[in-house]
Design an enzyme around this catalytic site. Structure first.
Site, PDB file in Angstrom:
ATOM      1  N   HIS A  52       3.313   1.918   1.171  1.00 11.05           N
ATOM      2  CA  HIS A  52       3.590   0.661   1.862  1.00 11.05           C
ATOM      3  C   HIS A  52       2.501   0.391   2.899  1.00 11.05           C
ATOM      4  O   HIS A  52       1.636   1.230   3.136  1.00 11.05           O
ATOM      5  CB  HIS A  52       4.978   0.717   2.504  1.00 11.05           C
ATOM      6  CG  HIS A  52       6.072   0.886   1.496  1.00 11.05           C
ATOM      7  ND1 HIS A  52       6.516   2.131   1.089  1.00 11.05           N
ATOM      8  CD2 HIS A  52       6.804  -0.020   0.807  1.00 11.05           C
ATOM      9  CE1 HIS A  52       7.473   1.982   0.182  1.00 11.05           C
ATOM     10  NE2 HIS A  52       7.665   0.688  -0.011  1.00 11.05           N
ATOM     11  N   ASP A  96       3.835   8.157   4.293  1.00 14.01           N
ATOM     12  CA  ASP A  96       3.932   7.027   3.370  1.00 14.01           C
ATOM     13  C   ASP A  96       2.533   6.438   3.197  1.00 14.01           C
ATOM     14  O   ASP A  96       1.989   5.829   4.111  1.00 14.01           O
ATOM     15  CB  ASP A  96       4.892   5.982   3.935  1.00 14.01           C
ATOM     16  CG  ASP A  96       5.020   4.740   3.043  1.00 14.01           C
ATOM     17  OD1 ASP A  96       4.367   4.688   1.992  1.00 14.01           O
ATOM     18  OD2 ASP A  96       5.771   3.815   3.424  1.00 14.01           O
ATOM     19  N   SER A 129      10.448  -2.793  -2.815  1.00 16.72           N
ATOM     20  CA  SER A 129      10.250  -2.760  -1.373  1.00 16.72           C
ATOM     21  C   SER A 129       8.865  -3.229  -0.957  1.00 16.72           C
ATOM     22  O   SER A 129       8.656  -3.581   0.203  1.00 16.72           O
ATOM     23  CB  SER A 129      10.493  -1.338  -0.837  1.00 16.72           C
ATOM     24  OG  SER A 129       9.615  -0.424  -1.452  1.00 16.72           O
TER      25      SER A 129
END
Length: 562
Positions: free
Chosen positions: A532, A529, A278
């Protein structure tokens, strides 16, 4: 004295007593034994020779030293007769080099509650191609943390589907690593990977600093329709915006702002593919957002492959999901049951290999999925596992860190030896996370970070360092095996992005107006998060580097992209 031979072939002595002859023979034999023994023992000390005979390569390694810091335990191998190596390669330059949306991604799978990761025990491998990975003294490096029940768990080796594949770990202060046996610091002051070279009058793209640029990003969250919501930090309510304005400035040259027309012209009629996890999707969407500001592409993708076509120059941007970059199966193997992911570390992912001949530039992204539950195989034999090892009577031959290094060597070797692949492969180095004070599920946080770290403020992350080292090792080994006309380049962003703890979504992962964004009364941070990257944000720099690498290759080679 005369020597004669008897009819039975035995030596006999005349003129001297038999006792004296026996003494002379004994002394002579002993002297010969000592001479031969010395010749053998000087290059091969008897201790390691005997251990090697009984235990195989590096059988003498023992996890008998452990240091602790807070709740973090770091285990290191003791090497009685093996030279110590640095865990981190401490690479310091661009490495141009030698020639010679799926639902699976978003869920990632859940891990069992028992997250214990047994300490790896290096043993010899029957696979001559990969056995040196077993004998790497530092491959036994393991970082563990304690769960609420006091059980040892691998730091960062658990996953939450809401964080996609964000495996993470506790951090280690920069001062830790100053003594023998401590975690080596990641530094750009040590030798480059073996294939490194410099271009543009010695300009190193990865030595420099982050500078504030009031001009701002090339797009906004409102001008890019393909931006994944979890990386849409402004759309999710993040109150600050300065993280969008910092740009990377190499010391001895400029890294130009991304020029869409230049990119499309250089890639005219060509295809660039982002392959991996990802984080690869994160980078691909960044490129699409930038290009979208000049030309809206046509979506020609399907479930197996995202494809965006820019009609003006016939440029195609592709994304292929491949979480580990090596072959994955689910069928039962030996004592590993059906359902657990089996990674064939010595075989590339067939799903991506069938397409590579149609790609001119490949950008690879991997590493974080090696924190997920999986079984490792070499020559169809189980050699290790991550968050899975039910038979404690069988020692694991490799851990997830070594498995990552092998996977890098495997995929790059496959690309570099495929006779029909002639493209440029850019290996984007391990992307650092910035969970501070714990892992994602143990109080780790990047909340409130609004500007890059200054020089000297980086908190060393032992897991990031060793993963980077294994990636560089796999890269260097693959370089030596290249037989086709392709090129491999390491885009070494790891240290550069360790400064950007401000660039992650943190708690701003969705549009829920009632989401938690601050620590609660108990001091615990909200779910977040810290792996990312916000868009727009630091991740856009990766594509500026990609464009610069392509430009350099184009100008340095008349055959590139021709």
């Amino acid at each position: 004295m005369t020597w004669t031979s008897s009819s039975k072939g035995y030596l006999s002595v005349n003129a001297y007593p038999r006792t004296l002859s026996c003494i002379l023979l004994s002394v002579g034999g002993l002297a010969l034994f000592l001479i031969l023994g010395s010749c053998i023992l000087v290059p091969n000390p008897i201790g390691s020779t005997v251990r090697g005979y009984f235990y195989g390569i590096d059988g003498s390694l023992k996890l008998d030293f452990s240091g602790s810091l807070g709740n973090t335990t770091i285990k290191f191998p003791r090497e009685d007769n093996v030279d110590n190596k640095n865990v981190s390669p401490k690479s310091n330059s661009q490495v141009p080099t030698s020639s010679s949306g799926s639902s699976l991604e978003e869920t990632g799978g859940n891990f069992p509650s028992d997250s214990t990761s047994p300490a790896p025990v290096p043993v010899p491998s029957s696979n001559s191609t990969h056995k040196d990975w077993f004998s790497d003294g530092n491959s036994s490096f393991n970082v563990t943390d304690n769960d609420q029940n006091g059980n040892s768990v691998s730091v960062g080796f658990t996953n939450n589907s809401s964080i996609l594949d964000a495996g993470t770990n506790n951090t280690i202060p920069a001062s830790f690593g100053s003594k023998p046996g401590d975690v080596p610091d990641f530094s750009h002051d040590s030798p480059l990977p073996s294939n490194s070279s410099r271009t543009d009058a010695g300009c190193d793209l990865y030595q420099g600093q982050w500078i504030f640029d009031s001009v701002g990003p090339l797009y906004t969250n409102n001008t890019c329709p393909v931006l994944t919501q979890m990386q849409n930090c402004q759309g999710n309510g993040r109150p600050d915006k300065d993280y969008e304005n910092w740009r990377w400035k190499p010391e001895k040259c400029d890294l130009p702002r991304f020029d869409v027309r230049k990119f499309l012209d250089l890639m005219r009629g060509k295809t660039i593919a982002f392959i991996g996890d990802s984080v690869a999707r994160n980078q691909m969407e960044s490129l699409l957002c930038i290009l979208w500001q000049v030309e809206v592409p046509k979506n020609r993708g399907n479930k197996k492959m995202q494809r965006y076509y820019f009609r003006s120059t016939s440029v195609t941007v592709v994304r292929i999901w491949s979480s580990w970059l090596v072959k994955q199966t689910s069928e039962p193997v030996d004592f590993a049951p059906e359902g657990v992911a089996k990674l064939h570390l010595d075989a590339p992912d067939d799903a991506l290999m069938e397409h590579i001949t149609g790609f001119d530039v490949i950008v690879l992204s991997s590493g974080h999925w090696f924190a997920k539950q999986s079984v490792y195989l070499l020559n169809n034999e189980i050699v290790g596992g991550q968050l899975w090892w039910p038979d404690k009577s069988r020692p694991m031959k490799i851990n997830n860190i070594q498995a990552f290094g092998i996977s890098v060597e495997t995929i790059l070797t496959a690309l570099g030896t495929n006779p029909n692949y002639k493209g440029l492969t850019i290996v984007r180095s391990y992307s650092p996370d910035h969970y501070e004070g714990g892992a994602w599920n143990t109080g780790g946080s990047c909340t409130g970070k609004t500007k890059p770290l200054a020089a000297g403020e980086i908190v060393e992350n032992g897991f990031t360092n060793v993963m980077h080292e294994k990636q560089v090792t796999g890269f260097n080994r693959a370089i030596k095996k290249v037989t086709n006309k392709s090129k491999l380049i390491l885009m070494d962003i790891t240290r550069v992005f360790e400064y950007r703890h401000d660039g992650h979504p943190g708690p701003y992962r969705n549009m829920d107006p009632n989401k938690l964004t601050k620590r609660g009364p108990d001091g615990k941070p909200p779910p977040q998060d810290c792996l990312h990257w916000c868009m727009p944000g630091p991740v856009d720099t990766w594509n500026e580097l990609v464009l610069e690498i392509i430009r350099r290759e184009y100008e340095d080679s008349t055959s590139f992209l021709s």
